[in-house]
Design an enzyme around this catalytic site. Structure first.
Site, mmCIF file in Angstrom:
data_model
loop_
_atom_site.group_PDB
_atom_site.id
_atom_site.type_symbol
_atom_site.label_atom_id
_atom_site.label_comp_id
_atom_site.label_asym_id
_atom_site.label_seq_id
_atom_site.Cartn_x
_atom_site.Cartn_y
_atom_site.Cartn_z
ATOM 1 N N GLU A 38 -86.097 199.851 -0.942
ATOM 2 C CA GLU A 38 -86.421 198.540 -0.373
ATOM 3 C C GLU A 38 -87.432 198.641 0.777
ATOM 4 O O GLU A 38 -87.547 197.730 1.587
ATOM 5 C CB GLU A 38 -85.136 197.864 0.113
ATOM 6 C CG GLU A 38 -84.118 197.643 -0.995
ATOM 7 C CD GLU A 38 -82.822 197.079 -0.477
ATOM 8 O OE1 GLU A 38 -82.807 195.897 -0.096
ATOM 9 O OE2 GLU A 38 -81.811 197.814 -0.458
ATOM 10 N N SER A 166 -81.357 194.295 -3.056
ATOM 11 C CA SER A 166 -82.547 193.596 -3.535
ATOM 12 C C SER A 166 -82.622 193.509 -5.060
ATOM 13 O O SER A 166 -83.692 193.396 -5.636
ATOM 14 C CB SER A 166 -83.831 194.260 -2.998
ATOM 15 O OG SER A 166 -83.907 194.129 -1.607
ATOM 16 N N TYR A 236 -88.215 187.892 -3.896
ATOM 17 C CA TYR A 236 -89.110 188.062 -2.750
ATOM 18 C C TYR A 236 -90.522 187.514 -2.925
ATOM 19 O O TYR A 236 -91.205 187.247 -1.939
ATOM 20 C CB TYR A 236 -89.210 189.547 -2.386
ATOM 21 C CG TYR A 236 -87.913 190.102 -1.866
ATOM 22 C CD1 TYR A 236 -87.423 189.734 -0.618
ATOM 23 C CD2 TYR A 236 -87.152 190.974 -2.637
ATOM 24 C CE1 TYR A 236 -86.225 190.230 -0.145
ATOM 25 C CE2 TYR A 236 -85.952 191.481 -2.164
ATOM 26 C CZ TYR A 236 -85.496 191.100 -0.918
ATOM 27 O OH TYR A 236 -84.307 191.586 -0.452
ATOM 28 N N ARG A 275 -74.664 188.757 5.238
ATOM 29 C CA ARG A 275 -74.831 187.716 4.226
ATOM 30 C C ARG A 275 -74.002 188.084 3.009
ATOM 31 O O ARG A 275 -74.174 189.166 2.440
ATOM 32 C CB ARG A 275 -76.300 187.573 3.825
ATOM 33 C CG ARG A 275 -76.619 186.264 3.113
ATOM 34 C CD ARG A 275 -77.983 186.272 2.464
ATOM 35 N NE ARG A 275 -77.988 187.076 1.251
ATOM 36 C CZ ARG A 275 -78.795 188.104 1.035
ATOM 37 N NH1 ARG A 275 -79.668 188.482 1.948
ATOM 38 N NH2 ARG A 275 -78.723 188.785 -0.108
ATOM 39 N N ASP A 277 -73.011 187.401 -0.829
ATOM 40 C CA ASP A 277 -73.488 186.796 -2.073
ATOM 41 C C ASP A 277 -72.287 186.460 -2.940
ATOM 42 O O ASP A 277 -71.372 187.286 -3.106
ATOM 43 C CB ASP A 277 -74.429 187.750 -2.798
ATOM 44 C CG ASP A 277 -75.723 187.979 -2.010
ATOM 45 O OD1 ASP A 277 -76.081 187.116 -1.190
ATOM 46 O OD2 ASP A 277 -76.366 189.023 -2.223
ATOM 47 N N GLU A 291 -71.359 190.919 -3.149
ATOM 48 C CA GLU A 291 -71.665 192.002 -2.217
ATOM 49 C C GLU A 291 -71.881 191.457 -0.817
ATOM 50 O O GLU A 291 -72.053 190.249 -0.622
ATOM 51 C CB GLU A 291 -72.896 192.778 -2.665
ATOM 52 C CG GLU A 291 -74.176 191.963 -2.764
ATOM 53 C CD GLU A 291 -75.332 192.795 -3.304
ATOM 54 O OE1 GLU A 291 -76.039 193.406 -2.488
ATOM 55 O OE2 GLU A 291 -75.526 192.823 -4.534
ATOM 56 N N ASN A 293 -74.312 192.038 2.541
ATOM 57 C CA ASN A 293 -75.533 192.629 3.102
ATOM 58 C C ASN A 293 -75.380 192.675 4.615
ATOM 59 O O ASN A 293 -75.201 191.633 5.256
ATOM 60 C CB ASN A 293 -76.742 191.767 2.737
ATOM 61 C CG ASN A 293 -76.911 191.649 1.235
ATOM 62 O OD1 ASN A 293 -77.498 192.505 0.603
ATOM 63 N ND2 ASN A 293 -76.372 190.574 0.660
ATOM 64 N N GLY A 297 -82.494 190.399 4.764
ATOM 65 C CA GLY A 297 -83.943 190.262 4.852
ATOM 66 C C GLY A 297 -84.366 189.202 5.852
ATOM 67 O O GLY A 297 -83.650 188.230 6.107
#
Length: 335
Positions: A38, A166, A236, A275, A277, A291, A293, A297
């Site tokens: 990433e 990602s 992205y 964060r 998901d 998951e 994070n 990002g």
């Protein structure tokens, strides 16, 4: 977080920043780039964070551990660092352990929470032990019985690296014949490969802020990627992916997702921000954790800044507030 709670969080952020002297931060390092798959996204995130800090008068400087030896941090005389690294060697507890040894406060979760969260298999085991909903899964090996995997998880199913983010390497498998090739693809990216039951429904994400015991959930975001494929490109670089904040879902559904995300964050011992998901099953309406994070990002397409803006906090103020959380850390104290 209700609209009232959202506004209160935004007001608290503004009040903290209004009483903040940026000189208290001292010399700040922004860690960006790194060595993971990433890296490209980390450079985008880190440069955004760097420019935001500079715009606020912070004495901020970039440091790329992908091209410099991380031990060179000792010669930079940083007083604290903002971690904008994603994936392995930046989000997995390794850099956090070094920073603890150097007694440098940093943004994001500590060693343990980072190490737990980067590994999707271990993350799921923690969540399951805490009674939190997450899709059924199996760890795959070259000797896995593909027919048994399909019988257990059903079709379609998702195959992905356990230690990458990602959506790198994520493959949707629609038949048992596709499983060996999907495994080989992912095994080339990570030594641990996970197969997961595919939940069909709304794709959601919920940013979280604060220390684990007093954390708060920001507004939920609904993600609508083209062809229902939220891959690396659509995440992205595509302008076709739609993000809905507010989600358009009933308030009780948003609150249920926020409560689940908060419980997931606390179970892993996260801090500063994260964060979660989530997939919302279209048949049952039940949310499932995918998951966590711990170094989200901060690009132009990123979701934490989007949720913060919905709560009344602009990008640069969010960055400054996140950095301000390091002022609460005891130097060198792991968390």
């Amino acid at each position: 977080m209700s609209k009232q709670d959202m506004s209160l969080w935004g007001d608290r952020v503004k009040l903290r920043l209004a009483n903040l002297n940026v000189k208290a931060f001292g010399r700040v390092g922004v860690l960006l780039g790194g060595k993971s798959g990433e890296r490209e996204i980390s450079l985008m995130s880190g440069n955004g964070v760097l420019q935001a800090l500079l715009s606020k008068g912070v004495d901020a400087h970039p440091f790329d551990p992908g091209v410099r030896n991380p031990t060179e941090l000792t010669s930079e005389n940083f007083d604290r660092v903002f971690i904008s690294l994603h994936g392995r060697y930046g989000e997995d507890g390794t850099i956090q352990g070094l920073l603890d040894l150097l007694e440098l406060p940093y943004t994001g979760s500590g060693v343990l929470a980072s190490a737990l969260s980067i590994d999707k298999i271990v993350t799921k085991q923690v969540w399951i032990s805490n009674g939190l909903s997450t899709p059924k899964f199996e760890e795959l090996t070259a000797n896995s019985d593909w027919n048994a995997v399909v019988k257990n998880l059903g079709l379609p199913l998702i195959v992905k690296p356990a230690n990458e983010g990602s959506s790198l390497g994520l493959t949707k498998v629609k038949s048992v014949e596709e499983l060996p090739a999907a495994y080989q693809l992912v095994a080339g990216l990570d030594k641990k490969v996970i197969a997961e039951a595919c939940i069909v429904g709304d794709e959601l994400t919920c940013p979280l802020v604060g220390q684990w015991s007093s954390a708060e959930a920001l507004p939920v975001i609904k993600i609508i990627p083209p062809q229902a494929n939220y891959d690396f490109h659509n995440k992205y670089f595509s302008d076709e992916t739609q993000y809905l904040c507010p989600t358009g879902l009933p308030s009780e559904v948003n609150e249920q997702v926020q409560e689940l995300a908060l419980a997931a964050y606390r179970a892993l011992g996260c801090r500063t921000w994260g964060r979660a998901d989530v997939m919302l099953d279209q048949k049952t309406g039940k949310p499932y954790l995918l998951e966590m994070n711990t170094s989200p990002g901060m690009t132009s397409h990123s979701l934490v800044p989007m949720a913060a803006k919905a709560a009344g906090v602009e990008y640069a103020d969010l960055v400054l507030w996140l950095l301000s959380q390091t002022l609460q850390q005891k130097e060198g104290a792991p968390a």
